[in-house]
Design a protein around this motif. Structure first.
Motif, PDB file in Angstrom:
ATOM      1  N   VAL A   1      -5.169  36.962 -61.291  1.00 34.97           N
ATOM      2  CA  VAL A   1      -6.315  36.058 -61.396  1.00 34.97           C
ATOM      3  C   VAL A   1      -6.212  34.847 -60.472  1.00 34.97           C
ATOM      4  O   VAL A   1      -7.205  34.179 -60.211  1.00 34.97           O
ATOM      5  CB  VAL A   1      -6.508  35.587 -62.852  1.00 34.97           C
ATOM      6  CG1 VAL A   1      -5.425  34.585 -63.251  1.00 34.97           C
ATOM      7  CG2 VAL A   1      -7.887  34.994 -63.066  1.00 34.97           C
ATOM      8  N   ALA A   2      -5.019  34.552 -59.936  1.00 33.25           N
ATOM      9  CA  ALA A   2      -4.844  33.341 -59.130  1.00 33.25           C
ATOM     10  C   ALA A   2      -5.756  33.328 -57.910  1.00 33.25           C
ATOM     11  O   ALA A   2      -6.411  32.324 -57.615  1.00 33.25           O
ATOM     12  CB  ALA A   2      -3.383  33.194 -58.696  1.00 33.25           C
ATOM     13  N   ASN A   3      -5.816  34.453 -57.191  1.00 34.65           N
ATOM     14  CA  ASN A   3      -6.647  34.481 -55.995  1.00 34.65           C
ATOM     15  C   ASN A   3      -8.135  34.514 -56.328  1.00 34.65           C
ATOM     16  O   ASN A   3      -8.969  34.159 -55.495  1.00 34.65           O
ATOM     17  CB  ASN A   3      -6.273  35.668 -55.101  1.00 34.65           C
ATOM     18  CG  ASN A   3      -4.965  35.436 -54.375  1.00 34.65           C
ATOM     19  OD1 ASN A   3      -4.521  34.303 -54.226  1.00 34.65           O
ATOM     20  ND2 ASN A   3      -4.339  36.509 -53.914  1.00 34.65           N
ATOM     21  N   VAL A   4      -8.470  34.943 -57.548  1.00 36.72           N
ATOM     22  CA  VAL A   4      -9.865  34.859 -57.987  1.00 36.72           C
ATOM     23  C   VAL A   4     -10.260  33.385 -58.101  1.00 36.72           C
ATOM     24  O   VAL A   4     -11.316  32.966 -57.605  1.00 36.72           O
ATOM     25  CB  VAL A   4     -10.068  35.571 -59.340  1.00 36.72           C
ATOM     26  CG1 VAL A   4     -11.493  35.379 -59.840  1.00 36.72           C
ATOM     27  CG2 VAL A   4      -9.750  37.051 -59.207  1.00 36.72           C
ATOM     28  N   VAL A   5      -9.398  32.591 -58.736  1.00 38.69           N
ATOM     29  CA  VAL A   5      -9.649  31.150 -58.819  1.00 38.69           C
ATOM     30  C   VAL A   5      -9.643  30.537 -57.420  1.00 38.69           C
ATOM     31  O   VAL A   5     -10.494  29.693 -57.093  1.00 38.69           O
ATOM     32  CB  VAL A   5      -8.602  30.457 -59.713  1.00 38.69           C
ATOM     33  CG1 VAL A   5      -8.855  28.949 -59.764  1.00 38.69           C
ATOM     34  CG2 VAL A   5      -8.623  31.031 -61.118  1.00 38.69           C
ATOM     35  N   GLY A   6      -8.702  30.965 -56.594  1.00 42.64           N
ATOM     36  CA  GLY A   6      -8.629  30.452 -55.227  1.00 42.64           C
ATOM     37  C   GLY A   6      -9.908  30.710 -54.444  1.00 42.64           C
ATOM     38  O   GLY A   6     -10.400  29.836 -53.727  1.00 42.64           O
ATOM     39  N   ASN A   7     -10.458  31.910 -54.594  1.00 41.86           N
ATOM     40  CA  ASN A   7     -11.701  32.235 -53.897  1.00 41.86           C
ATOM     41  C   ASN A   7     -12.865  31.384 -54.392  1.00 41.86           C
ATOM     42  O   ASN A   7     -13.711  30.953 -53.601  1.00 41.86           O
ATOM     43  CB  ASN A   7     -12.023  33.727 -54.062  1.00 41.86           C
ATOM     44  CG  ASN A   7     -11.100  34.609 -53.255  1.00 41.86           C
ATOM     45  OD1 ASN A   7     -10.321  34.120 -52.447  1.00 41.86           O
ATOM     46  ND2 ASN A   7     -11.174  35.902 -53.464  1.00 41.86           N
TER      47      ASN A   7
ATOM     48  N   VAL B   1      -1.490  16.783 -44.907  1.00 39.75           N
ATOM     49  CA  VAL B   1      -1.177  18.086 -45.499  1.00 39.75           C
ATOM     50  C   VAL B   1      -1.868  18.185 -46.850  1.00 39.75           C
ATOM     51  O   VAL B   1      -1.682  17.329 -47.719  1.00 39.75           O
ATOM     52  CB  VAL B   1       0.345  18.275 -45.668  1.00 39.75           C
ATOM     53  CG1 VAL B   1       0.639  19.558 -46.429  1.00 39.75           C
ATOM     54  CG2 VAL B   1       1.036  18.294 -44.305  1.00 39.75           C
ATOM     55  N   LEU B   2      -2.673  19.226 -47.013  1.00 38.01           N
ATOM     56  CA  LEU B   2      -3.339  19.489 -48.283  1.00 38.01           C
ATOM     57  C   LEU B   2      -2.687  20.700 -48.938  1.00 38.01           C
ATOM     58  O   LEU B   2      -2.248  21.617 -48.245  1.00 38.01           O
ATOM     59  CB  LEU B   2      -4.832  19.749 -48.067  1.00 38.01           C
ATOM     60  CG  LEU B   2      -5.607  18.703 -47.263  1.00 38.01           C
ATOM     61  CD1 LEU B   2      -7.089  19.066 -47.228  1.00 38.01           C
ATOM     62  CD2 LEU B   2      -5.411  17.306 -47.830  1.00 38.01           C
ATOM     63  N   LEU B   3      -2.644  20.703 -50.250  1.00 42.81           N
ATOM     64  CA  LEU B   3      -1.988  21.784 -50.978  1.00 42.81           C
ATOM     65  C   LEU B   3      -2.906  22.331 -52.061  1.00 42.81           C
ATOM     66  O   LEU B   3      -3.392  21.587 -52.917  1.00 42.81           O
ATOM     67  CB  LEU B   3      -0.693  21.276 -51.619  1.00 42.81           C
ATOM     68  CG  LEU B   3       0.070  22.249 -52.519  1.00 42.81           C
ATOM     69  CD1 LEU B   3       0.547  23.460 -51.725  1.00 42.81           C
ATOM     70  CD2 LEU B   3       1.237  21.556 -53.201  1.00 42.81           C
ATOM     71  N   VAL B   4      -3.161  23.629 -52.003  1.00 44.25           N
ATOM     72  CA  VAL B   4      -3.835  24.349 -53.081  1.00 44.25           C
ATOM     73  C   VAL B   4      -2.807  25.306 -53.658  1.00 44.25           C
ATOM     74  O   VAL B   4      -2.305  26.178 -52.941  1.00 44.25           O
ATOM     75  CB  VAL B   4      -5.080  25.109 -52.580  1.00 44.25           C
ATOM     76  CG1 VAL B   4      -5.747  25.857 -53.732  1.00 44.25           C
ATOM     77  CG2 VAL B   4      -6.068  24.148 -51.921  1.00 44.25           C
ATOM     78  N   ALA B   5      -2.463  25.149 -54.931  1.00 42.95           N
ATOM     79  CA  ALA B   5      -1.333  25.909 -55.474  1.00 42.95           C
ATOM     80  C   ALA B   5      -1.440  26.073 -56.974  1.00 42.95           C
ATOM     81  O   ALA B   5      -2.139  25.325 -57.656  1.00 42.95           O
ATOM     82  CB  ALA B   5      -0.018  25.201 -55.139  1.00 42.95           C
ATOM     83  N   ASN B   6      -0.715  27.064 -57.471  1.00 40.77           N
ATOM     84  CA  ASN B   6      -0.509  27.189 -58.910  1.00 40.77           C
ATOM     85  C   ASN B   6       0.712  26.328 -59.248  1.00 40.77           C
ATOM     86  O   ASN B   6       1.848  26.791 -59.190  1.00 40.77           O
ATOM     87  CB  ASN B   6      -0.268  28.648 -59.293  1.00 40.77           C
ATOM     88  CG  ASN B   6      -0.041  28.808 -60.780  1.00 40.77           C
ATOM     89  OD1 ASN B   6      -0.458  27.987 -61.574  1.00 40.77           O
ATOM     90  ND2 ASN B   6       0.649  29.876 -61.148  1.00 40.77           N
ATOM     91  N   ILE B   7       0.450  25.079 -59.552  1.00 42.30           N
ATOM     92  CA  ILE B   7       1.534  24.097 -59.673  1.00 42.30           C
ATOM     93  C   ILE B   7       2.576  24.508 -60.708  1.00 42.30           C
ATOM     94  O   ILE B   7       3.787  24.458 -60.453  1.00 42.30           O
ATOM     95  CB  ILE B   7       0.968  22.701 -60.018  1.00 42.30           C
ATOM     96  CG1 ILE B   7      -0.007  22.229 -58.931  1.00 42.30           C
ATOM     97  CG2 ILE B   7       2.108  21.696 -60.188  1.00 42.30           C
ATOM     98  CD1 ILE B   7       0.590  22.103 -57.557  1.00 42.30           C
ATOM     99  N   ALA B   8       2.135  24.924 -61.884  1.00 39.56           N
ATOM    100  CA  ALA B   8       3.086  25.307 -62.935  1.00 39.56           C
ATOM    101  C   ALA B   8       3.954  26.470 -62.501  1.00 39.56           C
ATOM    102  O   ALA B   8       5.125  26.563 -62.891  1.00 39.56           O
ATOM    103  CB  ALA B   8       2.327  25.658 -64.215  1.00 39.56           C
ATOM    104  N   GLY B   9       3.408  27.356 -61.693  1.00 39.29           N
ATOM    105  CA  GLY B   9       4.159  28.510 -61.235  1.00 39.29           C
ATOM    106  C   GLY B   9       5.199  28.169 -60.192  1.00 39.29           C
ATOM    107  O   GLY B   9       6.354  28.604 -60.269  1.00 39.29           O
TER     108      GLY B   9
END
Length: 210
Positions: A191-197, A140-148
């Motif tokens: 901006v989160a999905n901008v970084v995600g992209n 399982v891999l996780l891409v996330a805004n950890i602080a959020g």
């Protein structure tokens, strides 16, 4: 007055910080994904609601890597497993039967891995899919805004998801991730999905390089 330049400069700063701080994590995650592809596996992508953006970016647009597939909650409706009205329930994503029903919709091979993307809310069903994947021997891999996610009302779920992930990539975005304010205080311009992209494109490039 809101200026487009202000958003650009703030977003650029956040992207650059994420790029620098997550460089090692991104290269490591790309290797895990590359190994999955080399072994004949498929990368199963999961995001809920707006968090499907990352799955859509990787699965449809990021340079043509083929071995991606989306675990899409809406398939439960499209395939007649659930009635459309059920998805209107505010507690739908916390139902304990959702993860197993979603998983059973697809043929998921033992070589596959699951990549979860989440900006703010680790719903019960999201965590349940991750647990199910691990129990069945998948990474399982996780891409996330950890602080959020660790400060949300689903913080306990977030902590558990982070603990079971085999690799993690942090978006490093503020919470909330809207950068600009209107005169009445309403926040806009996420901006989160901008970084995600950007991460999706970087992962694609690094997987090819690997």
């Amino acid at each position: 007055m809101i200026e487009t330049k202000t958003y650009f400069l703030k977003a650029k700063e956040i992207i650059n910080n994420a790029r620098v701080s997550q460089r090692v994590a991104l290269i490591s995650m790309a290797k895990v994904m590359g190994d999955c592809i080399i072994s004949g596996g498929i990368i199963q992508l999961l995001g809920i609601q707006a968090d499907r953006a990352f799955a859509m970016e990787l699965g449809y647009r990021a340079g043509g890597l083929m071995p991606f597939h989306q675990l899409n909650m809406k398939d439960l409706i499209l395939r007649g497993v659930l009635e459309p009205s059920e998805m209107d329930d505010p507690l739908f994503y916390d139902r304990k039967d959702i993860a197993e029903r979603l998983w059973s919709l697809y043929r998921i091979d033992k070589s596959d891995l699951v990549l979860i993307y989440v900006v703010s809310t680790v719903y019960d069903s999201l965590l349940d899919v991750a647990k199910m994947a691990k129990a069945k021997g998948h990474k399982v891999l996780l891409v996330a805004n950890i602080a959020g996610i660790v400060k949300s009302e689903y913080a306990r779920n977030a902590d558990e998801l982070i603990a079971l992930a085999d690799a993690t990539l942090d978006l490093c975005t503020p919470t909330p991730d809207t950068l600009l304010s209107l005169k009445d205080g309403v926040k806009i311009t996420q901006v989160a999905n901008v970084v995600g992209n950007v991460f999706a494109q970087m992962l694609t490039a690094q997987i090819y390089r690997y």
